[in-house]
Design a protein around this motif. Structure first.
Motif, PDB file in Angstrom:
ATOM      1  N   ASP A 262     -42.465 -77.376 -91.782  1.00 49.39           N
ATOM      2  CA  ASP A 262     -43.413 -77.251 -90.671  1.00 49.39           C
ATOM      3  C   ASP A 262     -44.278 -76.017 -90.919  1.00 49.39           C
ATOM      4  O   ASP A 262     -43.846 -74.886 -90.686  1.00 49.39           O
ATOM      5  N   SER A 263     -45.484 -76.246 -91.399  1.00 52.52           N
ATOM      6  CA  SER A 263     -46.388 -75.131 -91.677  1.00 52.52           C
ATOM      7  C   SER A 263     -47.186 -74.708 -90.453  1.00 52.52           C
ATOM      8  O   SER A 263     -47.915 -73.717 -90.510  1.00 52.52           O
TER       9      SER A 263
ATOM     10  N   PRO B   5     -45.836 -74.220 -86.975  1.00 54.19           N
ATOM     11  CA  PRO B   5     -44.915 -74.176 -85.837  1.00 54.19           C
ATOM     12  C   PRO B   5     -45.536 -73.608 -84.572  1.00 54.19           C
ATOM     13  O   PRO B   5     -45.036 -73.856 -83.468  1.00 54.19           O
TER      14      PRO B   5
ATOM     15  N   TRP C  99     -47.138 -76.349 -81.583  1.00 55.39           N
ATOM     16  CA  TRP C  99     -46.460 -77.334 -80.741  1.00 55.39           C
ATOM     17  C   TRP C  99     -46.351 -76.891 -79.289  1.00 55.39           C
ATOM     18  O   TRP C  99     -46.218 -75.706 -78.969  1.00 55.39           O
TER      19      TRP C  99
ATOM     20  N   TYR D 251     -34.851 -77.969 -91.127  1.00 50.07           N
ATOM     21  CA  TYR D 251     -36.194 -77.849 -90.563  1.00 50.07           C
ATOM     22  C   TYR D 251     -36.714 -76.465 -90.953  1.00 50.07           C
ATOM     23  O   TYR D 251     -36.295 -75.453 -90.386  1.00 50.07           O
ATOM     24  N   CYS D 252     -37.610 -76.418 -91.929  1.00 49.76           N
ATOM     25  CA  CYS D 252     -38.142 -75.159 -92.445  1.00 49.76           C
ATOM     26  C   CYS D 252     -39.460 -74.838 -91.762  1.00 49.76           C
ATOM     27  O   CYS D 252     -40.475 -75.483 -92.032  1.00 49.76           O
ATOM     28  N   ALA D 253     -39.448 -73.852 -90.884  1.00 45.71           N
ATOM     29  CA  ALA D 253     -40.666 -73.436 -90.194  1.00 45.71           C
ATOM     30  C   ALA D 253     -41.262 -72.240 -90.930  1.00 45.71           C
ATOM     31  O   ALA D 253     -40.575 -71.257 -91.205  1.00 45.71           O
ATOM     32  N   GLN D 254     -42.540 -72.333 -91.264  1.00 45.45           N
ATOM     33  CA  GLN D 254     -43.212 -71.267 -91.983  1.00 45.45           C
ATOM     34  C   GLN D 254     -43.524 -70.118 -91.039  1.00 45.45           C
ATOM     35  O   GLN D 254     -44.047 -70.317 -89.940  1.00 45.45           O
TER      36      GLN D 254
ATOM     37  N   LEU E  19     -39.284 -75.051 -80.472  1.00 42.49           N
ATOM     38  CA  LEU E  19     -38.490 -74.695 -81.646  1.00 42.49           C
ATOM     39  C   LEU E  19     -37.044 -74.392 -81.279  1.00 42.49           C
ATOM     40  O   LEU E  19     -36.145 -74.523 -82.119  1.00 42.49           O
TER      41      LEU E  19
ATOM     42  N   LEU F  53     -32.788 -75.133 -87.781  1.00 38.59           N
ATOM     43  CA  LEU F  53     -34.010 -74.374 -88.011  1.00 38.59           C
ATOM     44  C   LEU F  53     -33.786 -73.296 -89.065  1.00 38.59           C
ATOM     45  O   LEU F  53     -32.801 -72.549 -89.020  1.00 38.59           O
TER      46      LEU F  53
ATOM     47  N   TRP G 213     -36.303 -70.317 -90.899  1.00 41.30           N
ATOM     48  CA  TRP G 213     -37.607 -69.687 -91.050  1.00 41.30           C
ATOM     49  C   TRP G 213     -37.812 -69.314 -92.514  1.00 41.30           C
ATOM     50  O   TRP G 213     -36.920 -68.720 -93.142  1.00 41.30           O
TER      51      TRP G 213
END
Length: 428
Positions: free
Chosen positions: A121-122, A124, A127, A142-145, A158, A164, A166
């Motif tokens: 998720d580039s 985040p 949303w 779930y990789c959030a940038q 999130l 999750l 980061w």
């Protein structure tokens, strides 16, 4: 690492190389950002595993040329609604794990088909609660940038993500520009990049181009630019009718990922619609950037992040096109609780109407807006000439190691796959 790869093979019991891990790739069909991130992750996996990793592409037609150079062996067009066919593909291609960049539907469908997914998720920060039903909240990872700031509406979203992680910015690291003098006026080189124009919600990208490209070229000509490379994910022939100022040598057309990085490395400045991947890639390399006016919600936020980090001005729309704060306020509007919302977010629809409607109206009588944009872009170029910008600041703020971090998560997720790998086989 060798023991880990051997574990993957013996636990799986499949007819493939004893040291191979098979990774499916897919990215949202919107701009080149998802394809660039897939390319960075593939590059990181290839650097770590060499020929011991095999890639299978799913969909992602827009980014195939970008990722192809990294050795993606095959591509499949998939019908995400055909669960049986998708499950058959997972089994036939012996998929150990999938990497999905922002493709929410594909991530959910692949998980349901038995393939663990690392969702990248580039965006985040984008949303709101209206996005909860569409996000793959239960993805295997779930990789959030990381971003400079997370708006309040994104926090509760999130918080619902089960796995999750980061990660730093997902880019291909490159050499940082240091101490190079700018070419003198009359000899300068620039790149103009337009992205995000293939959104399924945008009927006609020509309105944005008709306002921004002539203004950018006029401003560059006045700044002393001799050569311009004009590129982006723009429909073929879209640049054909643009008038080029006298004395300006303009080359236009699509560029592959490496070709783009090569062009910006040689340029004195990049003018770009503010897509986040482009801003991070240029910040990683210390390339001076002028942000052109935004043409979607994420670009409004991206330009704000960039301006705050670099302390450089950005070219904003005149108020008669739209006001950024009104757009951001509109997207938080939701339908009444007793109204069924089965077709997306009413807030997003209202925000996009302000953006696309304002740009379309301005394009009907473009001269006043072009004139205003030429002045604003010119002021940004003057700031570049004064070296008024900390061009590496955004990358330093959020880091540049995300591709390698995602690669490690991909391998760990493949090892945890319940159908083919024992939990005891996890690498330490």
């Amino acid at each position: 690492m060798t023991n880990f790869l051997r574990t993957l093979a013996t636990a799986a019991g499949r007819a493939k190389s004893p040291t191979a891990v098979t990774v499916a790739l897919c990215g949202v069909e919107f701009g080149w950002g998802s394809a660039g991130k897939l390319g960075a992750i593939v590059h990181a996996l290839r650097a770590e595993l060499g020929d011991c990793v095999r890639f299978v592409g799913l969909g992602s037609r827009l980014g195939r040329e970008i990722v192809r150079g990294h050795g993606v062996e095959e591509w499949h067009d998939v019908d995400l609604t055909d669960a049986r066919a998708l499950r058959a593909l997972v089994d036939e291609r012996s998929l150990d794990v999938a990497v999905c960049v922002l493709d929410r539907a594909a991530a959910s469908a692949l998980e349901d088909a038995g393939c663990p997914v690392v969702f990248v998720d580039s965006l985040p920060f984008l949303w709101t609660k209206d996005d909860l039903d569409s996000l793959p909240l239960r993805a295997s990872a779930y990789c959030a940038q990381l971003v400079p700031g997370l708006p309040g509406p994104a926090w509760p979203v999130l918080a619902r993500v089960e796995n999750l992680r980061w990660v730093e910015s997902v880019v291909v690291p490159g050499p940082v520009r240091t101490g190079r003098e700018m070419r003198r006026a009359g000899e300068r080189r620039a790149v103009v990049s337009l992205g995000g124009l293939l959104s399924p919600l945008l009927d006609d990208p020509s309105a944005y181009l008709s306002l921004t490209v002539p203004a950018a070229l006029d401003a560059l000509a006045a700044w002393g630019t001799r050569q311009v490379t004009l590129c982006g994910n723009v429909p073929e022939g879209m640049f054909d009718g643009i008038t080029v100022p006298a004395g300006l040598d303009v080359r236009s057309g699509a560029l592959g990922h490496q070709g783009f990085l090569t062009e910006i490395a040689e340029a004195d400045v990049l003018l770009t619609s503010p897509g986040l991947t482009t801003l991070l890639e240029t910040s990683t390399r210390g390339v001076p950037v002028v942000c052109l006016p935004p043409q979607n919600i994420s670009q409004i936020l991206n330009a704000s992040f960039y301006a705050q980090a670099t302390e450089a001005p950005v070219a904003e729309w005149p108020e008669e096109v739209f006001r950024a704060q009104e757009v951001l306020d509109a997207r938080l509007v939701t339908a009444p609780g007793d109204v069924a919302d089965g077709d997306g977010s009413p807030g997003e629809d209202a925000a996009l109407e302000l953006i696309y409607g304002g740009i379309a109206r301005a394009a009907r009588t473009p001269a006043p807006v072009r004139t205003a944009l030429t002045e604003r872009i010119g002021a940004c170029l003057a700031a570049v000439e004064r070296q008024q910008g900390q061009w590496t600041a955004l990358a330093r703020l959020v880091g540049t190691g995300g591709a390698a971090q995602v690669a490690d998560i991909v391998l760990a997720t493949a090892a945890r796959r319940g159908t083919s790998h024992r939990p005891a086989d996890l690498p330490s």
